[in-house]
Design a protein around this motif. Sequence first.
Motif, PDB file in Angstrom:
ATOM      1  N   UNK A 157     -23.342  24.107 -31.407  1.00 42.86           N
ATOM      2  CA  UNK A 157     -24.284  25.155 -31.810  1.00 42.86           C
ATOM      3  C   UNK A 157     -25.592  24.564 -32.317  1.00 42.86           C
ATOM      4  N   UNK A 158     -25.511  23.502 -33.120  1.00 42.10           N
ATOM      5  CA  UNK A 158     -26.738  22.930 -33.690  1.00 42.10           C
ATOM      6  C   UNK A 158     -27.620  22.365 -32.591  1.00 42.10           C
ATOM      7  N   UNK A 159     -27.024  21.602 -31.686  1.00 41.17           N
ATOM      8  CA  UNK A 159     -27.814  21.026 -30.592  1.00 41.17           C
ATOM      9  C   UNK A 159     -28.370  22.122 -29.685  1.00 41.17           C
ATOM     10  N   UNK A 160     -27.563  23.133 -29.431  1.00 42.80           N
ATOM     11  CA  UNK A 160     -28.004  24.209 -28.537  1.00 42.80           C
ATOM     12  C   UNK A 160     -29.199  24.958 -29.115  1.00 42.80           C
ATOM     13  N   UNK A 161     -29.111  25.384 -30.385  1.00 45.33           N
ATOM     14  CA  UNK A 161     -30.220  26.129 -30.982  1.00 45.33           C
ATOM     15  C   UNK A 161     -31.426  25.243 -31.234  1.00 45.33           C
ATOM     16  N   UNK A 162     -31.175  23.938 -31.496  1.00 42.27           N
ATOM     17  CA  UNK A 162     -32.291  23.009 -31.649  1.00 42.27           C
ATOM     18  C   UNK A 162     -33.081  22.902 -30.342  1.00 42.27           C
ATOM     19  N   UNK A 163     -32.352  22.834 -29.251  1.00 40.45           N
ATOM     20  CA  UNK A 163     -33.025  22.730 -27.961  1.00 40.45           C
ATOM     21  C   UNK A 163     -33.759  24.024 -27.614  1.00 40.45           C
ATOM     22  N   UNK A 164     -33.124  25.176 -27.911  1.00 39.39           N
ATOM     23  CA  UNK A 164     -33.795  26.451 -27.679  1.00 39.39           C
ATOM     24  C   UNK A 164     -35.080  26.555 -28.489  1.00 39.39           C
ATOM     25  N   UNK A 186     -20.837  27.218 -30.186  1.00 35.99           N
ATOM     26  CA  UNK A 186     -21.130  28.563 -29.725  1.00 35.99           C
ATOM     27  C   UNK A 186     -20.819  28.644 -28.244  1.00 35.99           C
ATOM     28  N   UNK A 187     -20.537  29.840 -27.777  1.00 36.40           N
ATOM     29  CA  UNK A 187     -20.180  30.031 -26.369  1.00 36.40           C
ATOM     30  C   UNK A 187     -21.438  30.355 -25.568  1.00 36.40           C
ATOM     31  N   UNK A 188     -21.625  29.614 -24.515  1.00 33.13           N
ATOM     32  CA  UNK A 188     -22.782  29.770 -23.640  1.00 33.13           C
ATOM     33  C   UNK A 188     -22.320  30.381 -22.319  1.00 33.13           C
ATOM     34  N   UNK A 224     -23.859  31.356 -14.905  1.00 33.87           N
ATOM     35  CA  UNK A 224     -23.278  31.634 -13.600  1.00 33.87           C
ATOM     36  C   UNK A 224     -23.597  33.039 -13.106  1.00 33.87           C
ATOM     37  N   UNK A 225     -22.837  33.461 -12.092  1.00 33.48           N
ATOM     38  CA  UNK A 225     -23.045  34.741 -11.436  1.00 33.48           C
ATOM     39  C   UNK A 225     -22.753  35.868 -12.416  1.00 33.48           C
ATOM     40  N   UNK A 226     -23.792  36.704 -12.727  1.00 32.30           N
ATOM     41  CA  UNK A 226     -23.683  37.806 -13.683  1.00 32.30           C
ATOM     42  C   UNK A 226     -23.196  37.334 -15.058  1.00 32.30           C
ATOM     43  N   UNK A 227     -23.369  36.046 -15.362  1.00 27.68           N
ATOM     44  CA  UNK A 227     -22.971  35.533 -16.656  1.00 27.68           C
ATOM     45  C   UNK A 227     -21.484  35.608 -16.909  1.00 27.68           C
ATOM     46  N   UNK A 228     -20.681  35.428 -15.848  1.00 23.38           N
ATOM     47  CA  UNK A 228     -19.233  35.564 -15.987  1.00 23.38           C
ATOM     48  C   UNK A 228     -18.570  34.254 -16.395  1.00 23.38           C
ATOM     49  N   UNK A 229     -19.278  33.133 -16.287  1.00 21.02           N
ATOM     50  CA  UNK A 229     -18.720  31.854 -16.684  1.00 21.02           C
ATOM     51  C   UNK A 229     -19.234  31.475 -18.076  1.00 21.02           C
ATOM     52  N   UNK A 230     -18.435  30.708 -18.781  1.00 25.31           N
ATOM     53  CA  UNK A 230     -18.837  30.309 -20.134  1.00 25.31           C
ATOM     54  C   UNK A 230     -18.254  28.957 -20.470  1.00 25.31           C
ATOM     55  N   UNK A 231     -18.865  28.333 -21.466  1.00 26.57           N
ATOM     56  CA  UNK A 231     -18.342  27.082 -21.999  1.00 26.57           C
ATOM     57  C   UNK A 231     -18.802  26.939 -23.442  1.00 26.57           C
TER      58      UNK A 231
END
Length: 839
Positions: free
Chosen positions: A345-352, A329-331, A334-341
């Motif tokens: 997805x599984x690790x990200x939502x697990x951590x959330x 998933x894209x996260x 940064x400034x005004x949320x203009x940067x992404x990487x």
Amino acid sequence: MSDPDKECPKPDLSDPANGQKQIYVQAVLSLALGATAFICFCLLRPRWKSLYAARKRQSDAAMSLPELPDTFLGWIPVLYRVTDEEVLASAGLDAYVFLSFFKMAIKLLGTMFLITCIVLVPINKHFDHLPTIGDGADPNIPPEFFSQRHLGGDEWSFHNIYKDFGDRLPDNSYSWAYLVFTYVFSGLIIYFMRRETLKIIQVRQEYLGTQFTITDRTIRLSGIPEELRSEDKIKQFLEKLEIGKVENVSICRNWENLDDMMEKRALVLRRLEEAWATHLGRVKSTAVTAAQLPDPNSEVDDETSGYQESDNLLGDNHVTAYEEPRPSTRLWYGFFGLQSRQVDAIDHYEEQLRKLDDRIQEARKKEYPATPFAFVTMDSIPASQMAVQALLDPSPGQLLAKLAPAPSDIVWRNTYLTRSDRMIRAWVITIFILFLTIFWFIPVVTLGGLVDLCSIRQVWPALANLLESHEILKALVQTGLPTLIISLLNIAVPFLYDYLANQQGMISQGDVELSVISKNFFFTFFNLFLIFTVSGTASKFWPLLQDSLKDTTKIAYNLATSVKGLAIFYTNFILLQSFGLLPFRLLQFGSVFLYPFSRMASKTPRDYAELIQPPVFKYGFYLPSAILIFILCMVYSILPAGYLVLFFGVSYFIFGYYIYKYQLLYAMEHPRHSTGRAWPMICYRILLGLGVFQIVMAALIALQKSFTAAILVIPLIPSTVSYSYYYARTYEPLTKFIALRSIRRESSGDTDIIDGSFGTGRSLGHFRRWSTTIDESREKGANFINPNLITPLEKPWIHQRPVPESHGTSTQIRREESEQSSVSLGDTHVWRDNGNSNV
């Protein structure tokens, strides 16, 4: 310049003979639609039991109902034999009241239909085609007698015209018959309504008086002053009043932050499940029964489940060696949320989810500011009933006690809204509905123009000429199309009003349901009946409105004239509803149509479990239409088309009774329960329709120049208004509260337990209660606590596995499945699959 009246003849549509072609066309279309839907239902019912027997399969309250045979029509006799006691035991008071209205309508309209056929049809057939003085231009009198020469001379005065055509003069004696039957039918309506009200009151008092739920013992206390906003002070205050002992006090606090976190957690949980579903592949088998769903109120045993709060969310085996890459998933940051990487997805939502769980656990331990709202549970039902039927405080708007809704019905977010916030919301929604009412003028008046060929000719002459040359096409456009569009509006608009009612800030879903009934009836009655009827045609709407504003007495005359002219239209409307559209409700066409799309959109086990849940039966969607048809039958009962309207009206309520009975008992769930409080709403709207019926009859009789008979109708109108006030004082309190004398106690000796049923010293009439009511089953173990404070944090649904063989009765199997429906792998629940999906 040509005379528009000569170019545009206006046949009398109040005469059924002039509308036979329209009725035949509508009957063919309605029967074709209805028969197709009914045959499809009979064929699909035994194959799609997860839809057409969803409640029977998944609700414990419906398990005692008789099984329906899988034969084509074999289910009908079994459904017919289901008694009122079984309806009460398996569906509750709301369903009983809803079906009682249909039964009352069948008896009342059937009686009126017999009287109409025996007495009024011969009268109308003999007198209806005679000329009417009030018409101004009588088609039975040669037009040359109304020329300027004849009307201006002494020899050919208006009086002499009728003298020479004495055999054509209207005999207004039938106006006295209209007067008599206006009184007769008004008396019948009041009699049947009162009799059904007494019956419902008796059943309601006996039903509620013998049950013992936490809701029956709980009051909701609003307007609590700041100095009393603590559990101990409220308890002391109420006990000093000596109305009973207080068992528990639950003050509503501002839990908005906690509620927001729980909503966010539910969203993250779904995204995690979707990520795992993408990684593991779409779930192939979809059957999940209600017994397999987790109980949100049950505590999870950490020792047996193998789950510890310190464990990883997916245990030690959350990394799998699949060839497919893990979803990402894209996260944004940064400034005004203009940067992404891109991140896993599984690790990200697990951590959330882990962070949210920690925050929620901390939030549950915090203290929140109290609101002026609380739920107080008394030690007995008489204590709570005395509290809600008394004034607790001399200050206006302070310490107001009302009956509490069921814990499952409470909208907790609205409990900590301030009174001003709720009032602002209510006023904003009301003003918006008023604007909507004005907006509906446009489509409704346009539809009114389709009924009149003259209006079509003014807008589109070529179409009018085409319709004149094709009778069937003319019937389709003038009657079939408007009735279909109005019926579709009647189906679609309630969804909008349901959304608006949910935004109004009401405390319980039961109150929302009653509000939806009120709002939808306002739309159907005001827009689809009054505006459509008074407008008659689009070309006449504004002139009629201007005349009515100048002289309010013309409103009744315009209404009466339009009602008579639209008799065939409303006959066809009821015909379409009864024979054409009701079977589609049985078929649940919307659910069947949307199912393939919902199935394609489903990814996770949770999605598939929700996909097969029983549809929710909403009384606010179905009751207003039935009340409107009931009112139409009243209004047209005495007119020439009355026998047709009543015949199709009786058919509508007969079909509707069994269709809705099937849905309420076997197919659809109805979790909201307002203990039958819809009945007084039904009665007040019947009385409103009765008043319209009396006004229309007075105006119609006056149009025949029978002023004495018309004046004698007028006393009925204030009598109906007076009876509505009498009803509010005498009957309505018994539809809201439980009389102290009706409350039973096992220890008092008034109640005997016989074969698992409650019998009482007093006669219950036809009613006999089961040992446990549906409300008692629903509220077992319930408490008036915000579920976000105590509900165990739900785990993701990831896998499914086959169900092992089980032996025993269906009840034992369901209990075993409920107890063993999931096992834990770390933090991940593994859900079983019965392999019995039918839809």
